[in-house]
Design an enzyme around this catalytic site. Structure first.
Site, short mmCIF file in Angstrom:
data_model
loop_
_atom_site.label_atom_id
_atom_site.label_comp_id
_atom_site.label_asym_id
_atom_site.label_seq_id
_atom_site.Cartn_x
_atom_site.Cartn_y
_atom_site.Cartn_z
CD1 TRP A 100 0.09 -1.05 3.34
CD2 TRP A 100 0.21 1.20 3.27
NE1 TRP A 100 0.72 -0.64 4.49
CE2 TRP A 100 0.80 0.75 4.48
CE3 TRP A 100 0.17 2.57 3.02
CZ2 TRP A 100 1.34 1.61 5.43
CZ3 TRP A 100 0.72 3.44 3.96
CH2 TRP A 100 1.29 2.97 5.15
CD GLU A 143 5.59 4.86 12.66
OE1 GLU A 143 6.56 4.59 11.92
OE2 GLU A 143 4.95 4.00 13.30
CD GLU A 181 8.41 0.63 10.59
OE1 GLU A 181 8.04 1.72 11.08
OE2 GLU A 181 7.98 -0.46 10.98
CG HIS A 184 4.40 3.10 8.99
ND1 HIS A 184 4.97 2.19 9.87
CD2 HIS A 184 3.92 2.35 7.97
CE1 HIS A 184 4.83 0.97 9.40
NE2 HIS A 184 4.19 1.03 8.24
CD GLU A 234 8.87 -2.91 14.05
OE1 GLU A 234 7.69 -2.52 13.91
OE2 GLU A 234 9.79 -2.50 13.33
CB THR A 237 4.84 0.69 16.79
OG1 THR A 237 5.46 -0.51 16.28
CG2 THR A 237 5.91 1.62 17.32
CG ASP A 266 3.14 -2.05 6.92
OD1 ASP A 266 2.67 -3.02 6.30
OD2 ASP A 266 3.58 -1.03 6.35
CD GLU A 267 4.99 -0.15 13.09
OE1 GLU A 267 6.01 -0.87 13.09
OE2 GLU A 267 5.04 1.09 12.94
CG HIS A 270 7.92 -4.37 9.97
ND1 HIS A 270 7.68 -3.02 9.81
CD2 HIS A 270 7.97 -4.88 8.71
CE1 HIS A 270 7.59 -2.75 8.52
NE2 HIS A 270 7.76 -3.86 7.84
#
Length: 398
Positions: A100, A143, A181, A184, A234, A237, A266-267, A270
């Site tokens: 995305w 971020e 990252e 973000h 991670e 977040t 996403d976090e 990760h």
């Protein structure tokens, strides 16, 4: 005296915010042994630091710093794991063409309906409380300090990107993780800009201060400590962005909820990669890894933006954290939950064949989550009592 978020308005454009009586609970927990307390800190309020302050540098807390604490033979472990990382860690990256992008969630500036889309975004934003925007700004600033986090990863012995374009699996991961990252902060920044609810110039100054000041996670150039830190962070977040998504949904802004939830996903991905690295270290070197885990937790996990400063407020990060604690976005209970999750994820209680020091470290980390919860409950009780005593100086008005 009360901790006041200095918003007459450094960040919010129009409305003032309430003051907050207590700092975040996690920062009040005394978890370090006496020998760690002795390795204290230099606060910016001291005359020596104050007189030497540079105009481009924020006041800051400086720990006694240790570098290159990992024995040379341990570096070889990470060099030998390069192929393993390729097969087990790089798979957690997404191809760019399948990722995305911030524009997927924002008004399209090339469309004829751009102005209408922005107006709709602003109308939805009007229904969101100021406190929520304080937390969202804090998340965005955190971020946006991404250059610092890539720099930190590249301090770790045995896994750093030696050339800036190294083809080792560790270096490829660091660069691609950074690229993922990077979206973000970009997304949150653009959303806040379009919302019209915040003072963007003040925020931009704060980002510049934060990147300039760096971070001090006390990882000692050791990937043992560094990957334990990133595993914790991670997940932290993931929790924080997930809770901002939940609160936005409760306020009826489903698009903002989707935006925050997408970052959270996403976090989470990760987090999976970093916890897998530490899981492998426990397989190869359980004693050294549990010692590192205990060491990192005795120091306490500092948030990446703990040196946040806006040019005025020396306690800016503590004040942002207090709002997050109060709203339930990120709390001392979350800190304990994350630690408990990692203890279970890495099966710490099942470790065998440890040295005497390793067994002590094992007992320490396994016993820490309930201890944090007990301390947090006591602190919460004291907070409730304090709020009922007017003479305590805690303010709740605008």
């Amino acid at each position: 005296m009360a901790l006041k978020l200095n918003t007459n308005g450094p960040f919010l454009q129009s409305q003032k915010l309430s003051s907050f009586a207590l700092p975040p609970m996690a920062n009040n927990l005394s978890l370090r042994s006496p020998k760690f307390v002795m390795a204290s800190t230099l606060r910016s309020g001291s005359k020596e630091v104050e007189n030497g302050r540079k105009p481009f540098m924020p006041p800051r807390e400086v720990h006694v710093q240790v570098t290159h604490s990992m024995p040379p033979q341990k570096i070889e472990i990470f060099k030998s794991l390069d192929e393993w990382a390729e097969q087990n860690i790089l798979v957690h990256l997404k191809p760019v063409e399948k990722c995305w992008q911030p524009q997927d969630f924002l008004p399209d500036p090339s469309s004829e309906g751009f102005e209408e889309q922005v107006n709709e975004l602003r109308e939805r934003a009007k229904e969101i409380p100021d406190d929520y925007f304080v937390v969202l700004v804090g998340d965005m600033i955190t971020e946006e300090a991404l250059p610092t986090y890539q720099t930190m990863l590249n301090t770790l012995d045995g896994v750093r990107d030696e050339t800036g374009a190294s083809l080792t699996s560790w270096a490829i991961w660091t660069r691609a993780w950074t690229a993922e990252e990077n979206r973000h902060g970009d997304l949150l920044n653009k959303y806040l800009y379009l919302s019209g609810r915040v003072d963007m110039r003040q925020i931009e100054k704060t980002i510049q201060y934060l990147i300039g000041s760096g971070m001090d996670p006390r990882t000692e150039n050791s990937p043992y400590l560094g990957f334990i830190y990133t595993s914790f962070q991670e997940r932290a977040t993931f929790v924080s962005h997930g809770n901002t998504a939940r609160l936005a949904k409760e306020r009826g802004d489903l698009k903002l909820a989707q935006l925050c939830g997408t970052i959270a996903s996403d976090e989470k991905r990760h987090e999976t990669a970093y916890t897998k690295i530490v899981e492998k270290l426990f397989e190869i070197d359980p004693n050294g890894t549990v010692l590192a885990f205990a060491d990192m937790m005795r120091k306490k996990i500092s948030m990446p933006a703990h040196l946040m400063y806006d040019g005025k407020d020396d306690n800016l990060f503590e004040n942002f954290s207090a709002v997050a604690q109060r709203l339930g976005v990120y709390t001392a209970r979350d800190y304990a939950d994350i630690l408990e999750f990692l203890v279970g994820r890495w099966k710490i209680e099942e470790l065998t064949g440890l040295s005497g020091e390793g067994q002590k470290a094992q007992d320490y980390v396994c016993g820490l989550p309930p201890r944090i919860r007990r301390l947090e409950e006591r602190a919460q009780g004291r907070a409730k009592e304090a709020r009922n005593i007017p003479s305590a100086g805690f303010t709740t008005g605008k």
